[in-house]
Design a protein around this motif. Sequence first.
Motif, short mmCIF file in Angstrom:
data_model
loop_
_atom_site.label_atom_id
_atom_site.label_comp_id
_atom_site.label_asym_id
_atom_site.label_seq_id
_atom_site.Cartn_x
_atom_site.Cartn_y
_atom_site.Cartn_z
N ARG A 155 0.84 -1.00 -0.04
CA ARG A 155 -0.06 0.03 -0.01
C ARG A 155 0.58 1.21 -0.01
O ARG A 155 2.10 1.40 0.58
N SER A 156 0.23 2.06 -0.55
CA SER A 156 0.97 3.56 -0.71
C SER A 156 1.04 4.11 0.84
O SER A 156 0.04 4.10 1.80
N ARG A 157 1.99 5.00 1.29
CA ARG A 157 2.08 5.76 2.34
C ARG A 157 1.65 6.85 2.47
O ARG A 157 1.44 7.56 3.30
N LEU A 158 1.31 7.46 1.09
CA LEU A 158 0.90 8.65 1.07
C LEU A 158 -0.57 8.93 1.45
O LEU A 158 -1.09 10.07 2.25
N TRP A 159 -1.51 8.02 1.24
CA TRP A 159 -2.88 8.01 1.59
C TRP A 159 -3.39 8.10 3.17
O TRP A 159 -4.01 8.83 3.41
N PRO A 160 -2.43 7.33 3.93
CA PRO A 160 -2.71 7.45 5.49
C PRO A 160 -2.24 8.53 5.88
O PRO A 160 -2.94 9.32 6.78
N PHE A 161 -1.18 9.21 5.41
CA PHE A 161 -0.47 10.62 5.90
C PHE A 161 -1.72 11.47 5.50
O PHE A 161 -1.95 12.45 6.57
#
Length: 184
Positions: A155-161
């Motif tokens: 998963r991308s770490r951008l969307w949770p941030f």
Amino acid sequence: MSEPETSGTHPGQPRPLRLRDALLRARIEAADRTGVVVDLRDAEVARLEILNDALDPLFAQVPEQIDLFDRGISQGDTPRLWIDVVAHIVMGRDKRLYRFVQDSRFGRIVLAESHDTAVIVEAVTDYVARRMIEREHAMVIPPEPKPAVAVPPRRSRLWPFVFGFILGAAALFGVAVLAALRSW
């Protein structure tokens, strides 16, 4: 022609002819008509029989359970020494040259040509070995493939941030609104 022989029991009745005698007479008549052609064909068959005898030691080594090869001489317009269903040896135009050919879906392939029987025996030996290896590969049952372990997608770490940032900003906005309402 002479009259057929009669049997001693019934005078005047023709004796039945044996097929072998009839074939012999037919061959003699054909030889008289086409003596040279028959002589050449007989020479071809004789040379193919010599080669067939030279191949006996090779085919004696082939295990009996392997039934890929059906060796034999066919005597047609063009005599052939068959090795298997798709490969055979025929004599060249000069009737002294052996030509080892294989029929394929793209036409006839010449595997070897020589005046020497040893060269052709070597080519047939290589061919038999290749066919036996192809059979082994075809007979091997491949192991069942193990089901692939599904690797979870990264998963991308951008969307949770981004989600955390928006949630934090909304919480701060909510605290600021509550503080402003209390101070009134």
